[in-house]
Scaffold this motif. Structure first.
Motif, short mmCIF file in Angstrom:
data_model
loop_
_atom_site.label_atom_id
_atom_site.label_comp_id
_atom_site.label_asym_id
_atom_site.label_seq_id
_atom_site.Cartn_x
_atom_site.Cartn_y
_atom_site.Cartn_z
N UNK A 109 0.83 -1.21 0.00
CA UNK A 109 0.00 0.00 0.00
C UNK A 109 0.87 1.26 0.00
N UNK A 110 1.94 1.26 0.79
CA UNK A 110 2.83 2.43 0.82
C UNK A 110 3.45 2.67 -0.55
N UNK A 111 3.93 1.60 -1.19
CA UNK A 111 4.58 1.74 -2.50
C UNK A 111 3.59 2.20 -3.55
N UNK A 112 2.41 1.59 -3.58
CA UNK A 112 1.41 1.96 -4.59
C UNK A 112 0.91 3.38 -4.38
N UNK A 113 0.76 3.79 -3.12
CA UNK A 113 0.30 5.15 -2.84
C UNK A 113 1.38 6.16 -3.21
N UNK A 114 2.64 5.84 -2.94
CA UNK A 114 3.73 6.74 -3.33
C UNK A 114 3.79 6.88 -4.85
N UNK A 115 3.57 5.78 -5.56
CA UNK A 115 3.55 5.83 -7.02
C UNK A 115 2.40 6.71 -7.52
N UNK A 116 1.24 6.56 -6.90
CA UNK A 116 0.09 7.40 -7.28
C UNK A 116 0.38 8.87 -6.97
N UNK B 151 -4.14 3.48 9.78
CA UNK B 151 -3.81 4.90 9.72
C UNK B 151 -3.56 5.32 8.28
N UNK B 152 -2.81 4.51 7.54
CA UNK B 152 -2.49 4.84 6.15
C UNK B 152 -3.74 4.87 5.29
#
Length: 248
Positions: free
Chosen positions: A32-39, A200-201
């Motif tokens: 989720x962190x990686x995909x959100x950073x990419x978005x 939280x994320x």
């Protein structure tokens, strides 16, 4: 099978199940962190820079209005707020370098926590090479937490060290049971932390925006490009407004 052997089997089975759950939770969190950073990068490249340009035009417009009425404190305050928003938008869009924040405060409590950790964990207290390596790794984490001013992280490392399964030597059943109990406690704490961090994320505005955009794209929409077109139209209109204001 002896009772202690049965207990060891039960504990090691629970440990294995927890290790799988923790690995799954950490994988979900990092994904989720990686995909959100990419978005986030895609969002800023598509519309973030346009928002920054709009905010910059708004700041110039506020400057022009304040210049026409130099004695108006409210107009000056509006201009200052507009410039601050423009700077923030430009930083978020990666158009300017983010100014580093102030260094963390080194409080007496932080110093006390560091001294306690150093006395307990420092590699010089090791009696074997394996123990020295383990202590060196933990002490490096303590040092990084101290640099961040993170007293809670140091206290957590102290707690983890005191309950570290690797501190229990021996291959007998009793030693293995104690190691398993400590490892299970560690895994339970980490599973709770990962689940809480995931919640939280998922509650952040950026994650919710990503979810909305991806749902629209899955249905054939192109919301980011549509928004970019709207912003470009607003930029054109704001530019005309600014030119009219400065000509007065």
């Amino acid at each position: 099978m002896l009772p202690e052997e049965q207990e060891l089997t039960r504990l090691e089975t629970e440990q294995g199940e927890l290790e799988e759950r923790v690995a799954s939770a950490e994988l979900s969190l990092e994904t989720i962190k990686t995909e959100t950073a990419r978005f986030q990068r895609r969002y800023y490249q598509t519309v973030g820079r346009l928002y920054a340009e709009l905010d910059e035009l708004d700041a110039k417009f506020a400057d022009a209005q304040a210049a026409r009425i130099p004695g108006d404190a409210a107009a000056r305050a509006d201009a200052q707020a507009a410039h601050e928003q423009a700077r923030k938008s430009a930083e978020e869009a990666g158009l300017i370098e983010v100014c580093p924040g102030p260094p963390p405060a080194i409080t007496p409590e932080l110093k006390q926590a560091y001294r306690q950790a150093a006395k307990l964990i420092h590699p010089d207290r090791a009696t074997t090479d394996r123990e020295r390596q383990r202590r060196t790794t933990l002490m490096a984490q303590v040092n990084r937490a101290y640099e961040r001013g993170d007293k809670e992280a140091i206290e957590k490392l102290i707690l983890e060290y005191g309950h570290d399964p690797e501190a229990i030597a021996g291959a007998d059943i009793a030693s293995r049971i104690v190691r398993a109990i400590r490892r299970i406690a560690q895994l339970r704490r980490r599973l709770t932390e990962a689940q809480e961090e995931l919640e939280v994320h998922q509650a952040t505005e950026l994650f919710q925006l990503r979810k909305t955009v991806e749902e629209a794209e899955a249905m054939g929409g192109d919301p980011l490009n549509e928004l970019a077109q709207q912003l470009m139209q607003e930029l054109s209109e704001r530019g005309i407004q600014l030119e009219m204001e400065t000509c007065q």
